[in-house]
Design a protein around this motif. Structure first.
Motif, short mmCIF file in Angstrom:
data_model
loop_
_atom_site.label_atom_id
_atom_site.label_comp_id
_atom_site.label_asym_id
_atom_site.label_seq_id
_atom_site.Cartn_x
_atom_site.Cartn_y
_atom_site.Cartn_z
N THR A 65 0.82 -1.21 0.00
CA THR A 65 0.00 0.00 0.00
C THR A 65 0.86 1.27 0.00
N PRO B 39 -4.18 2.69 13.79
CA PRO B 39 -5.40 2.21 13.13
C PRO B 39 -6.21 1.24 13.97
N ARG C 121 -11.00 7.82 6.32
CA ARG C 121 -10.37 8.08 5.02
C ARG C 121 -11.20 9.09 4.23
N PHE D 165 -1.35 6.72 9.51
CA PHE D 165 -1.49 5.57 10.41
C PHE D 165 -0.15 5.34 11.12
N GLU E 103 1.72 2.77 12.68
CA GLU E 103 1.71 1.31 12.70
C GLU E 103 2.90 0.75 13.52
N GLN F 77 -3.27 -1.66 7.94
CA GLN F 77 -3.80 -1.22 6.64
C GLN F 77 -3.93 -2.40 5.69
N VAL G 24 -6.22 2.42 2.95
CA VAL G 24 -4.87 2.90 2.65
C VAL G 24 -4.70 4.33 3.17
N PRO G 25 -3.76 4.55 4.09
CA PRO G 25 -3.48 5.90 4.55
C PRO G 25 -2.60 6.64 3.54
N SER H 74 2.29 6.28 6.53
CA SER H 74 2.26 5.38 7.68
C SER H 74 3.67 5.23 8.23
#
Length: 454
Positions: A113, A205, A233, A245, A247, A260, A266-267, A270
């Motif tokens: 992503t 997230p 989003r 995001f 993560e 994600q 999809v950010p 991230s």
């Protein structure tokens, strides 16, 4: 081991030496001896797999290793082999190493992503770079952080919002606003209140650290309500802000591609770290090419000082990251983490219920990221009962500020942990019956990390 017999004389001496030279006695506040029962904060000699040994010679089954970073266990053979291959080849050069190309390709294959990636050494550098990039791209000053997530960065834009805000100018803190996790309506109200001022929304997230399920989280297992991330989003797109995001925790523990990858949202940007290096220092900022390239050389706009770190591309740490990604994919590590966590959670809940404290020792979170809450006789979070519980676990050979598993744990380790929990819960029940855990504390209670005074 009886708590009365557990003595850590060498660790106590080492802790004094630590405090004499290092503010807080540790390089991470969450590792401080104030997070452990008084005089029972072991100083570690070494670790192997899911076990660590303190300098007093005691062995523990360890959870939450390296603040969740050591998800494969200590000294994992594949990771150590990859690191050793690079050590004799040099670790840092005046130009990029071919390892940087290989590590970037491997990361983007694992997290499809994202379109570009830049590596650093710690999570704060990556999240702050994401915020700076969002501000540059939007021309907006404000940052919106998720109020229900405990940590994003050591930098002023976030630390100024915590009780440890000393040294952060109010003008900086005023530019950070907060939104509640799971509440799209409240988030939209915030965006409208600060119309065209908010550069980004930054959140984990999916995570859960509280003592009970919230309305926004399934059954307390760490999953967002269906449609929440997609709704966020849409809000970010409609209001022209960047969706970030964090993560650091969810990366790899939720799926190889992070939350994600699991939830399919999809950010724009991230950030990854922790499990990425299995204890070696590496983090990553990843995202859309048009945003990331603003920190590069192939665009016509104003350059953004994105990330420029002396040690960000240290070869052996990037080699560790590649080995971690390979191991996760080829050995199905995420699934193993979940299976181990499910076994542990079930055992702990059964042990607590069997001792009559099932409503007071509460296990929550995704199976790969379990935490526990200790509640008093009024079912309120209690640092004193946490102290009692931690003391009993330490005496049982379990070092567990959380129940976050590593894939190195065996079924025997889980069984031993559950037995230690059962013994701890028997003492917990006595304290609840007395409505006072003080006789079982043997010192001051453990303290929250974020607090205004020492």
């Amino acid at each position: 081991m009886d708590t009365e017999k557990l003595r850590l004389p060498r660790s106590r001496q080492a802790n004094e030496r630590l405090h004499a030279m290092i503010p807080g006695g540790a390089h991470t506040y969450a590792k401080g001896d104030d997070q452990y029962p008084e005089h029972l904060a072991p100083v570690i000699s070494h670790g192997r797999g899911a076990h660590v040994w303190d300098i007093d010679g005691n062995r523990y089954i360890e959870y939450g290793s390296g603040l969740r970073s050591v998800s494969l266990g200590h000294a994992h053979p594949r990771v150590i082999e990859a690191v050793r291959r690079e050590l004799d080849r040099g670790s840092n050069f005046v130009r990029p190493s071919i390892v940087e190309v290989e590590a970037a390709e491997r990361f983007l294959d694992t997290v499809p992503t994202a379109e570009m990636v830049k590596f650093a050494k710690n999570g704060s550098d990556a999240t702050t770079a994401a915020v700076r990039l969002a501000r540059a791209a939007t021309g907006r000053p404000r940052v919106a952080v998720c109020a229900d997530h405990p940590f994003f960065s050591v930098d002023d834009w976030f630390i100024g919002t915590t009780p440890m805000s000393a040294g952060v100018p109010a003008a900086t803190t005023d530019l950070t606003v907060a939104f509640p996790y799971g509440d799209l309506a409240a988030t939209e109200q915030l965006l409208k209140r600060h119309q065209d001022e908010i550069a980004c929304l930054i959140l984990e997230p999916a995570t859960h650290t509280g003592p009970s399920p919230s309305p926004q989280l399934g059954s307390g297992r760490g999953d967002p309500t269906p449609g929440y991330l997609a709704g966020l989003r849409e809000l970010a797109d409609r209001h022209g802000c960047v969706l970030i995001f964090d993560e650091m925790i969810t990366g790899f523990r939720w799926s190889e591609a992070g939350a994600q990858g699991l939830y399919g949202v999809v950010p724009d940007l991230s950030t990854f770290g922790k499990a990425l290096g299995n204890g070696f220092a590496v983090s990553a900022l990843a995202g859309r090419r048009d945003l990331m390239e603003r920190g590069g050389l192939r665009h016509s706009g104003d350059r953004v000082f994105l990330l420029s770190t002396t040690h960000g591309a240290e070869t052996h740490s990037l080699a560790a990251a590649m080995a971690v990604q390979t191991t996760y994919v080829t050995e199905g590590v995420t699934a193993r983490l979940h299976a181990l966590g499910e076994r542990l959670a079930a055992g702990v809940r059964d042990a607590a219920a069997g001792m009559g404290v099932g409503d007071h020792l509460v296990v929550r979170g995704r199976a790969s990221n379990l935490v526990f809450a200790t509640l008093d006789e009024n079912r309120q979070p209690s640092q004193r009962y946490r102290t009692l519980f931690l003391r009993q676990l330490l005496a049982g050979g379990v070092l567990a500020p959380s129940f976050v598993v590593s894939s190195a744990l065996s079924d025997a380790d889980i069984d031993h942990t559950v037995e230690a929990v059962a013994r701890a819960c028997a003492v917990y029940r006595k304290a609840l019956d007395a409505a006072d855990p003080t006789p079982w504390l043997a010192g001051r209670p453990v303290k929250p990390v974020f607090r205004r005074s020492a």
